[in-house]
Design a protein around this motif. Structure first.
Motif, short mmCIF file in Angstrom:
data_model
loop_
_atom_site.label_atom_id
_atom_site.label_comp_id
_atom_site.label_asym_id
_atom_site.label_seq_id
_atom_site.Cartn_x
_atom_site.Cartn_y
_atom_site.Cartn_z
N ILE A 2 0.85 -1.20 0.00
CA ILE A 2 0.00 0.00 0.00
C ILE A 2 0.89 1.25 0.00
N ALA A 48 -9.84 1.88 2.72
CA ALA A 48 -10.72 0.72 2.54
C ALA A 48 -12.00 1.05 1.75
N GLY A 49 -12.14 2.29 1.29
CA GLY A 49 -13.25 2.62 0.41
C GLY A 49 -14.53 3.03 1.10
N MET A 60 -2.38 0.11 -4.43
CA MET A 60 -2.20 -1.24 -3.90
C MET A 60 -1.47 -2.07 -4.95
N ILE A 65 -6.08 2.54 -6.53
CA ILE A 65 -7.37 2.07 -6.01
C ILE A 65 -8.15 3.20 -5.34
N THR A 66 -7.74 4.42 -5.57
CA THR A 66 -8.36 5.57 -4.91
C THR A 66 -9.86 5.60 -5.16
N LEU A 68 -12.17 3.41 -4.79
CA LEU A 68 -12.92 2.20 -5.12
C LEU A 68 -13.79 1.79 -3.94
N PRO A 70 -15.83 -0.59 -1.15
CA PRO A 70 -15.33 -1.73 -0.36
C PRO A 70 -15.49 -3.08 -1.04
N GLU A 72 -15.36 -3.88 -4.17
CA GLU A 72 -14.33 -4.08 -5.19
C GLU A 72 -12.97 -4.34 -4.53
N LEU A 73 -12.68 -3.63 -3.46
CA LEU A 73 -11.43 -3.84 -2.74
C LEU A 73 -11.40 -5.21 -2.08
N LYS A 76 -10.17 -7.65 -4.39
CA LYS A 76 -8.74 -7.48 -4.65
C LYS A 76 -7.90 -7.97 -3.47
N LEU A 78 -8.22 -6.72 -0.18
CA LEU A 78 -8.06 -5.71 0.87
C LEU A 78 -9.28 -5.76 1.78
#
Length: 258
Positions: A2, A48-49, A60, A65-66, A68, A70, A72-73, A76, A78
């Protein structure tokens, strides 16, 4: 794993995160500490969105990932836990774990009519994995207990167990020790260390208990007034004059002079 670049999150005129820049190395257990109001949880929420940033970027594994959301993360790898555990109280601990993986065939009405065998096979596999996770966390005896009936510390373990039901890469733990007795806290610490060493999890941990941070974390990042103040080992952080001033409101030299 990160990288955070000049991140801001403002609430009207209040700058909860005010130009934070930091990195979390792959394979590390990184501690995030600081006085109350330093912006630690808000930083977690932006990464963490859960909250969009006012400005700045989050990366990441080199991917931007700015902002995005939660879910979607989550896909991935996260994940995060919360200061107050979010369990489904009427469901058993095993069921809380079994529902974590997304894309289950039983979620679609069509499959409940024509894909019952596939659903049953998937459920057996999820049940076996959930039981394996509960055993790993040494709480297999709670498998059939309603999640609402277990202790606060056991709920924190259950939240950690949720991250084990999917292929997590990095987990953000927000005050995992809050309200947890010392014995159970060491059980949680041991589980985090095992996940880091045996399953290559990367962790970032917000915690006020310095003994817990000392057992787990290297490096330790200190936040104050919405930005990174210092980084180093726990001993280096404890000896840092700026850190002492941020926590106590006065520098060590001034304190000794008085």
């Amino acid at each position: 794993m990160i990288r955070v670049e000049n991140l801001h999150r403002h609430f009207g005129g209040f700058r909860a995160v005010d130009g934070a820049s930091l990195e979390i190395a792959k394979g590390s257990i990184t501690g995030l500490v600081g006085p109350n109001g330093a912006g630690k949880t808000t930083l977690f929420n932006v990464i963490a969105g859960a909250l969009p940033p006012t400005s700045g970027r989050v990366f990441m594994d080199g991917e931007d990932i700015t902002g995005l959301p939660p879910h979607e993360l989550f896909h991935k790898g996260l994940l995060r836990t919360f200061q107050i555990a979010h369990e489904f109280g009427s469901m058993s601990c095993r069921e809380n774990l079994m529902m974590v993986p997304g894309g289950q065939h039983g979620e679609k009405l069509w499959n409940t009519w024509f894909g019952r065998k596939r659903i049953a096979d998937e459920e057996r596999a999820l049940r076996a994995k959930a039981d394996e996770v509960l055993e790993f966390l040494t709480v297999e005896h709670l498998a059939d207990h309603p999640a609402a009936a277990i202790s606060g510390g056991q709920k924190k373990l259950l939240e950690l167990g949720r991250t084990m039901m999917v292929d997590a890469k990095i987990v953000f733990l927000d005050e995992v020790g809050a309200g947890v007795n010392r014995t159970l806290l060491m059980t949680i610490a041991d589980a985090i260390i095992r996940l880091n060493k045996e399953r290559n999890y990367t962790f970032c941990v917000i915690e006020h208990d310095m003994d817990f941070i000392g057992k787990l974390c290297d490096p330790v990042i200190v936040m104050a007034e919405g930005k990174k103040l210092a980084e180093g080992t726990l001993d280096e952080i404890k000896a840092n004059e700026q850190v002492i001033e941020a926590y106590l409101g006065t520098g060590l030299k001034n304190k000794e002079a008085s």
